[in-house]
Write a protein that holds these residues in place. Sequence first.
Motif, mmCIF file in Angstrom:
data_model
loop_
_atom_site.group_PDB
_atom_site.id
_atom_site.type_symbol
_atom_site.label_atom_id
_atom_site.label_comp_id
_atom_site.label_asym_id
_atom_site.label_seq_id
_atom_site.Cartn_x
_atom_site.Cartn_y
_atom_site.Cartn_z
ATOM 1 N N LEU A 189 5.657 2.292 -1.932
ATOM 2 C CA LEU A 189 4.761 1.161 -1.687
ATOM 3 C C LEU A 189 5.351 0.341 -0.543
ATOM 4 O O LEU A 189 6.437 -0.232 -0.671
ATOM 5 C CB LEU A 189 4.606 0.290 -2.938
ATOM 6 C CG LEU A 189 3.832 0.888 -4.107
ATOM 7 C CD1 LEU A 189 3.507 -0.201 -5.148
ATOM 8 C CD2 LEU A 189 2.541 1.564 -3.669
ATOM 9 N N GLY A 190 4.639 0.310 0.569
ATOM 10 C CA GLY A 190 5.099 -0.411 1.748
ATOM 11 C C GLY A 190 4.402 -1.747 1.883
ATOM 12 O O GLY A 190 3.216 -1.881 1.572
ATOM 13 N N GLN A 191 5.137 -2.732 2.351
ATOM 14 C CA GLN A 191 4.564 -4.068 2.539
ATOM 15 C C GLN A 191 3.489 -4.035 3.617
ATOM 16 O O GLN A 191 3.696 -3.514 4.707
ATOM 17 C CB GLN A 191 5.674 -5.062 2.924
ATOM 18 C CG GLN A 191 5.170 -6.502 3.034
ATOM 19 C CD GLN A 191 6.165 -7.451 3.672
ATOM 20 O OE1 GLN A 191 7.313 -7.116 3.888
ATOM 21 N NE2 GLN A 191 5.710 -8.648 4.000
ATOM 22 N N LYS A 197 0.857 -1.191 0.000
ATOM 23 C CA LYS A 197 0.000 0.000 0.000
ATOM 24 C C LYS A 197 0.894 1.242 0.000
ATOM 25 O O LYS A 197 2.078 1.185 0.377
ATOM 26 C CB LYS A 197 -0.916 0.020 1.216
ATOM 27 C CG LYS A 197 -0.205 0.201 2.550
ATOM 28 C CD LYS A 197 -1.225 0.268 3.692
ATOM 29 C CE LYS A 197 -0.523 0.466 5.041
ATOM 30 N NZ LYS A 197 -1.501 0.527 6.144
ATOM 31 N N ILE A 198 0.323 2.354 -0.423
ATOM 32 C CA ILE A 198 1.062 3.618 -0.396
ATOM 33 C C ILE A 198 1.178 4.079 1.049
ATOM 34 O O ILE A 198 0.179 4.245 1.746
ATOM 35 C CB ILE A 198 0.363 4.695 -1.242
ATOM 36 C CG1 ILE A 198 0.323 4.279 -2.722
ATOM 37 C CG2 ILE A 198 1.074 6.043 -1.087
ATOM 38 C CD1 ILE A 198 -0.460 5.232 -3.616
ATOM 39 N N ARG A 199 2.397 4.262 1.494
ATOM 40 C CA ARG A 199 2.669 4.833 2.823
ATOM 41 C C ARG A 199 4.101 5.337 2.843
ATOM 42 O O ARG A 199 4.835 5.177 1.867
ATOM 43 C CB ARG A 199 2.424 3.812 3.931
ATOM 44 C CG ARG A 199 3.285 2.574 3.908
ATOM 45 C CD ARG A 199 3.052 1.772 5.191
ATOM 46 N NE ARG A 199 3.687 0.479 5.190
ATOM 47 C CZ ARG A 199 4.978 0.252 5.423
ATOM 48 N NH1 ARG A 199 5.801 1.271 5.647
ATOM 49 N NH2 ARG A 199 5.462 -0.973 5.424
ATOM 50 N N LEU A 200 4.492 5.932 3.958
ATOM 51 C CA LEU A 200 5.838 6.480 4.036
ATOM 52 C C LEU A 200 6.870 5.361 4.155
ATOM 53 O O LEU A 200 6.682 4.409 4.918
ATOM 54 C CB LEU A 200 5.969 7.424 5.229
ATOM 55 C CG LEU A 200 5.177 8.728 5.171
ATOM 56 C CD1 LEU A 200 5.494 9.568 6.402
ATOM 57 C CD2 LEU A 200 5.486 9.515 3.899
ATOM 58 N N HIS A 201 7.955 5.510 3.409
ATOM 59 C CA HIS A 201 9.103 4.605 3.532
ATOM 60 C C HIS A 201 10.066 5.199 4.551
ATOM 61 O O HIS A 201 10.554 6.318 4.367
ATOM 62 C CB HIS A 201 9.796 4.423 2.178
ATOM 63 C CG HIS A 201 11.057 3.613 2.253
ATOM 64 N ND1 HIS A 201 11.066 2.286 2.612
ATOM 65 C CD2 HIS A 201 12.361 3.956 2.037
ATOM 66 C CE1 HIS A 201 12.314 1.839 2.601
ATOM 67 N NE2 HIS A 201 13.112 2.833 2.255
ATOM 68 N N ILE A 207 8.681 -1.222 -1.927
ATOM 69 C CA ILE A 207 9.069 -0.831 -3.284
ATOM 70 C C ILE A 207 9.324 0.665 -3.226
ATOM 71 O O ILE A 207 8.394 1.462 -3.058
ATOM 72 C CB ILE A 207 7.968 -1.171 -4.306
ATOM 73 C CG1 ILE A 207 7.630 -2.673 -4.247
ATOM 74 C CG2 ILE A 207 8.405 -0.782 -5.722
ATOM 75 C CD1 ILE A 207 6.426 -3.072 -5.083
ATOM 76 N N HIS A 208 10.600 1.049 -3.318
ATOM 77 C CA HIS A 208 10.951 2.460 -3.118
ATOM 78 C C HIS A 208 12.034 2.875 -4.117
ATOM 79 O O HIS A 208 12.360 2.135 -5.042
ATOM 80 C CB HIS A 208 11.363 2.704 -1.655
ATOM 81 C CG HIS A 208 12.598 1.987 -1.210
ATOM 82 N ND1 HIS A 208 13.859 2.533 -1.323
ATOM 83 C CD2 HIS A 208 12.779 0.773 -0.616
ATOM 84 C CE1 HIS A 208 14.752 1.710 -0.826
ATOM 85 N NE2 HIS A 208 14.132 0.621 -0.390
ATOM 86 N N ARG A 209 12.579 4.051 -3.912
ATOM 87 C CA ARG A 209 13.580 4.592 -4.837
ATOM 88 C C ARG A 209 14.967 4.558 -4.214
ATOM 89 O O ARG A 209 15.122 4.409 -3.002
ATOM 90 C CB ARG A 209 13.242 6.039 -5.208
ATOM 91 C CG ARG A 209 13.202 6.985 -4.024
ATOM 92 C CD ARG A 209 13.297 8.437 -4.468
ATOM 93 N NE ARG A 209 12.965 9.386 -3.429
ATOM 94 C CZ ARG A 209 13.722 9.691 -2.378
ATOM 95 N NH1 ARG A 209 14.885 9.080 -2.198
ATOM 96 N NH2 ARG A 209 13.329 10.593 -1.490
ATOM 97 N N ALA A 210 15.945 4.753 -5.082
ATOM 98 C CA ALA A 210 17.311 4.947 -4.607
ATOM 99 C C ALA A 210 17.520 6.457 -4.416
ATOM 100 O O ALA A 210 16.983 7.025 -3.479
ATOM 101 C CB ALA A 210 18.305 4.334 -5.585
ATOM 102 N N THR A 211 18.228 7.109 -5.310
ATOM 103 C CA THR A 211 18.583 8.510 -5.116
ATOM 104 C C THR A 211 17.373 9.435 -4.936
ATOM 105 O O THR A 211 16.338 9.240 -5.581
ATOM 106 C CB THR A 211 19.437 9.033 -6.288
ATOM 107 O OG1 THR A 211 19.756 10.401 -6.067
ATOM 108 C CG2 THR A 211 18.698 8.902 -7.632
#
Length: 202
Positions: free
Chosen positions: A109-111, A98-102, A143-147
């Motif tokens: 997208l957080g597990q 779901k969409i939440r803060l990493h 599911i997140h980003r790098a830079t």
Amino acid sequence: MNKPTRQQIETAVKNKGYKWFENGDYNLNIVGVRNAETLNEVTNKFDDYITLSYKNEGEWQYYCFECTTDPGKHWVENIMREEGVAILKEDQYRGSHKIRLHQGKYEALGQQKPVTVYRDNNLDNCYDLDEENTQTGLFGINIHRATKWEGKKSTQIDKWSAGCQVIAANDDFNLFMDICHKSRAVWGNSFTYTLLNSDDLG
């Protein structure tokens, strides 16, 4: 590994007996492809892909982003848990994210539902995908980003992934999340993630 086509992704997902979402607009198929050509070597490079396939106004849309589906060299050699570093098992995980803060910092997208990971704790330069050494649960496989820098793309995984699925380019990730927000507005805050192997693409 060549960039997969949307048709290859759809065919592989269906051949696995997984669900392929094709009803309505922004019904997302989020599909990762692990690069089999690396032979499970810890390359520390973004040499996998995350793909998005969905319909908008009845027409298929498709994006393919450079990513890693594997943990970086740092966490392979400096494991956080004695069981070993997490490597997501290839499968379809329905409603897993779901969409939440990493890490409390930015939306990703957080597990939210259990996934299965292999545990590799021998600190060598190879991912050990041992069916007898798996765990299923909530491990923060996001599911997140790098830079964080606009217009930039990370080239080495290093600490960016301890098992997460990580998109290399900032602009790609922003586009990915923009599409996820549009999907949430239609289908709610629940996303299925499917992880394939490039050998599945035929």
